[in-house]
Write a protein that holds these residues in place. Structure first.
Motif, short mmCIF file in Angstrom:
data_model
loop_
_atom_site.label_atom_id
_atom_site.label_comp_id
_atom_site.label_asym_id
_atom_site.label_seq_id
_atom_site.Cartn_x
_atom_site.Cartn_y
_atom_site.Cartn_z
N HIS A 116 -19.51 34.39 4.43
CA HIS A 116 -18.56 34.56 3.33
C HIS A 116 -17.29 33.73 3.59
O HIS A 116 -16.82 33.64 4.72
N ASN A 117 -16.75 33.11 2.53
CA ASN A 117 -15.34 32.67 2.50
C ASN A 117 -14.79 33.00 1.12
O ASN A 117 -15.50 33.61 0.29
N GLN A 118 -13.55 32.61 0.82
CA GLN A 118 -12.93 33.04 -0.44
C GLN A 118 -13.56 32.40 -1.67
O GLN A 118 -13.24 32.79 -2.82
N HIS A 119 -14.46 31.45 -1.45
CA HIS A 119 -15.06 30.77 -2.60
C HIS A 119 -16.49 31.22 -2.87
O HIS A 119 -17.09 30.77 -3.85
N GLY A 120 -17.03 32.09 -2.00
CA GLY A 120 -18.37 32.58 -2.27
C GLY A 120 -19.11 32.94 -0.99
O GLY A 120 -18.51 33.02 0.10
N SER A 121 -20.39 33.18 -1.13
CA SER A 121 -21.22 33.57 0.02
C SER A 121 -22.63 33.03 -0.17
O SER A 121 -23.04 32.67 -1.28
N GLN A 122 -23.34 32.99 0.95
CA GLN A 122 -24.74 32.59 0.91
C GLN A 122 -25.45 33.25 2.09
O GLN A 122 -24.88 33.40 3.17
N LEU A 135 -28.44 36.99 18.07
CA LEU A 135 -28.66 36.04 16.98
C LEU A 135 -27.31 35.44 16.55
O LEU A 135 -26.29 36.14 16.50
N ILE A 136 -27.31 34.13 16.24
CA ILE A 136 -26.10 33.41 15.83
C ILE A 136 -26.27 32.94 14.38
O ILE A 136 -27.29 32.36 14.02
N CYS A 137 -25.24 33.21 13.56
CA CYS A 137 -25.25 32.78 12.14
C CYS A 137 -24.36 31.55 12.00
O CYS A 137 -23.18 31.56 12.38
N SER A 138 -24.91 30.47 11.46
CA SER A 138 -24.16 29.22 11.27
C SER A 138 -24.13 28.86 9.79
O SER A 138 -25.07 29.16 9.05
N SER A 139 -23.04 28.20 9.36
CA SER A 139 -22.95 27.79 7.95
C SER A 139 -22.04 26.57 7.83
O SER A 139 -21.24 26.27 8.72
N ASP A 140 -22.19 25.87 6.70
CA ASP A 140 -21.31 24.75 6.34
C ASP A 140 -20.45 25.21 5.17
O ASP A 140 -20.97 25.54 4.10
N SER A 141 -19.12 25.25 5.36
CA SER A 141 -18.24 25.71 4.29
C SER A 141 -16.83 25.18 4.54
O SER A 141 -16.50 24.74 5.64
N TYR A 153 0.83 -1.20 0.00
CA TYR A 153 0.00 0.00 0.00
C TYR A 153 0.87 1.26 0.00
O TYR A 153 1.99 1.26 0.57
N SER A 154 0.36 2.30 -0.60
CA SER A 154 1.01 3.61 -0.51
C SER A 154 0.64 4.27 0.80
O SER A 154 -0.27 3.83 1.51
N ASP A 155 1.35 5.34 1.14
CA ASP A 155 0.89 6.20 2.22
C ASP A 155 -0.39 6.91 1.76
O ASP A 155 -0.66 7.00 0.56
N THR A 156 -1.18 7.38 2.73
CA THR A 156 -2.44 8.05 2.38
C THR A 156 -2.17 9.49 1.92
O THR A 156 -1.20 10.13 2.35
N VAL A 157 -3.04 9.96 1.05
CA VAL A 157 -3.06 11.38 0.65
C VAL A 157 -4.45 11.92 0.98
O VAL A 157 -5.45 11.20 0.86
N THR A 158 -4.50 13.16 1.37
CA THR A 158 -5.77 13.77 1.79
C THR A 158 -6.31 14.64 0.67
O THR A 158 -5.62 15.53 0.17
N LEU A 159 -7.54 14.36 0.31
CA LEU A 159 -8.25 15.16 -0.68
C LEU A 159 -9.16 16.12 0.08
O LEU A 159 -10.13 15.70 0.71
N ASN A 160 -8.83 17.39 0.04
CA ASN A 160 -9.56 18.42 0.80
C ASN A 160 -10.27 19.33 -0.19
O ASN A 160 -9.64 20.16 -0.86
N VAL A 161 -11.57 19.17 -0.31
CA VAL A 161 -12.36 19.91 -1.31
C VAL A 161 -12.92 21.19 -0.68
O VAL A 161 -13.63 21.15 0.33
N MET A 162 -12.58 22.32 -1.29
CA MET A 162 -13.07 23.62 -0.81
C MET A 162 -14.42 23.92 -1.45
O MET A 162 -14.66 23.58 -2.60
N TYR A 163 -15.27 24.58 -0.66
CA TYR A 163 -16.58 24.97 -1.21
C TYR A 163 -17.11 26.18 -0.44
O TYR A 163 -16.76 26.43 0.72
N PRO A 164 -17.98 26.99 -1.09
CA PRO A 164 -18.51 28.20 -0.46
C PRO A 164 -19.55 27.85 0.60
O PRO A 164 -20.01 26.71 0.68
N PRO A 165 -19.93 28.83 1.42
CA PRO A 165 -20.92 28.56 2.47
C PRO A 165 -22.24 28.04 1.90
O PRO A 165 -22.67 28.43 0.82
N ARG A 166 -22.84 27.14 2.66
CA ARG A 166 -24.17 26.60 2.33
C ARG A 166 -24.86 26.25 3.63
O ARG A 166 -24.24 26.21 4.71
#
Length: 396
Positions: A371-377, A328-334, A295-308
């Motif tokens: 907001h993050n560098q890939h977009g906003s919602q 009020l608290i603002c929550s997001s997945d990004s 087996y090889s060593d593991t590599v990490t695939l880290n996919v960036m995406y804007p807030p949703r």
């Protein structure tokens, strides 16, 4: 009265018989009927002879190119041979000779002749045919394939007879193996390594001729396994991504890909088009052939995406005493996590607050934007109302 016994060079051997003696009692035997030798080398013609009991050998000599009806010459008396011909036999059974410094002029058929004290004469026809070559016409004998760790023996063979003093030189990929010069014609590779694979040839010291190459194929289990991701930089949702597995093995290995412990694909290249956040995780490849797997060593695939999935919640109790503020608290997945948040009141173009939390001092309809560098919602609108009768503020 005894009669003369004479062997003549006829297809059918004729023999004048002595009374009470069989022709089976007479003979000359050669180890080789044909000898190929290199120019300037020494040639040994091994020979034995037999004769009836009661006879004693009177004369022995070698001759060449016998002709019917012509007395064969004794080569030891020939000036061209006298200094180069050495009789190694005896007057009993051995008739071996050595002929030194042979050239193409020595290409003849040689025969042994002997006489006995009772008038017997025997010529060992047809004799030994000698061919002399300028080059050794070498060939390397090698197994087609070997496995790493085995012992391998390569043999350098010549179509001509070589002297005991012959020294062989071995080459790998046209480079001389200087540490492998030896007086025998074999090259021993103990515990062969993959680095030993290549094109082997041999030569005879003192001669310019080099044998044709023979390829030594060393088989081994996968090693030096590694996985990589292309492109190597930041990967954003929707991009196309290629995972590449590098493996050193012989024969070429079968490649399988795993995310965590789950099989996801096969082949040296594993491609993902329009990647999503669900593809994030640790990947590794497995390389396998009939000699092993790794087996090889593991590599990490880290996919960036804007807030949703941006949403607003209230901090603490929904029941707030009149005059207090509502947090009020603002929550997001990004990915990466959103660090910039803006708060808006409906029908107002300018932001009324920033940060992940916001204190609403009065009733109204509010929403947040992550907001993050890939977009906003933005979130859905929430309503903060004031219940004057119960003197409370509520989030709807």
């Amino acid at each position: 009265m005894l009669m003369l016994i004479r062997m003549t060079p006829l297809p059918l051997i004729s023999l004048l018989m002595i009374y009470g003696v069989s022709s089976a009692d007479w003979g000359v035997s050669y180890s080789h009927s044909h000898i190929c030798a290199l120019k300037d080398s020494s040639v040994i013609m091994s020979c034995t002879y037999t004769y009836p009991t009661g006879h004693q050998i009177k004369t022995v000599f070698w001759t060449k190119n016998t002709v019917k009806g012509v007395e064969p010459p004794d080569l030891s008396e020939d000036p061209e041979y006298s200094q180069r011909l050495q009789y190694l036999g005896d007057k009993q059974q051995n008739c071996t000779i050595r002929l030194s410094h042979v050239t193409q002029k020595d290409e003849h058929t040689y025969c042994f002749r002997f006489t006995t004290n009772k008038g017997g004469i025997w010529l060992g026809y047809p004799g030994v045919s000698l061919t002399v070559k300028d080059d050794p016409d070498l060939q390397v004998e090698s197994p087609e394939r070997v496995t790493e760790g085995d012992s391998v023996r390569l043999t350098c063979k010549s179509s001509c007879t070589l002297t005991d003093r012959a020294t062989f030189i071995w080459y790998r990929n046209s480079q001389p193996l200087t540490e492998r010069r030896d007086t025998n014609n074999q090259l021993l590779l103990q515990s062969v390594r993959r680095e030993d694979a290549g094109r082997y040839s041999c030569a005879l010291h003192g001669h310019t001729y080099i044998s044709p190459d023979v390829h030594l194929n060393v088989m081994y289990a996968p090693k030096s396994i590694s996985a990589s991701i292309s492109p190597s930089g930041e990967i954003v949702e929707g991009d196309s991504v290629t995972l590449i597995c590098s493996s050193d093995s012989n024969p070429p290995a079968e490649i399988n890909w795993f995310k965590g412990g789950t099989f996801v694909g096969s082949g040296r290249i594993y491609s993902i088009s329009k990647i999503s956040s669900d593809h994030s995780g640790e990947y590794k490849c497995k390389s396998r052939n009939q000699h092993g797997e790794k087996y090889s060593d593991t590599v990490t695939l880290n996919v960036m995406y804007p807030p949703r999935n941006v949403s607003v919640s209230i901090n603490g109790s929904v029941e707030i005493v009149e005059g207090d503020s509502v947090t009020l608290i603002c929550s997001s997945d990004s990915n990466p996590p959103a660090l910039n948040f803006s708060w808006f009141k409906e029908d107002e173009s300018s932001a009324v607050g920033s940060g992940q939390s916001f204190s609403a001092l009065q009733s109204g309809r509010f929403y947040c934007e992550a907001h993050n560098q890939h977009g906003s919602q933005r979130s859905d609108i929430v309503t903060v109302t004031e219940d004057r009768e119960n003197q409370t503020k509520k989030l709807i």
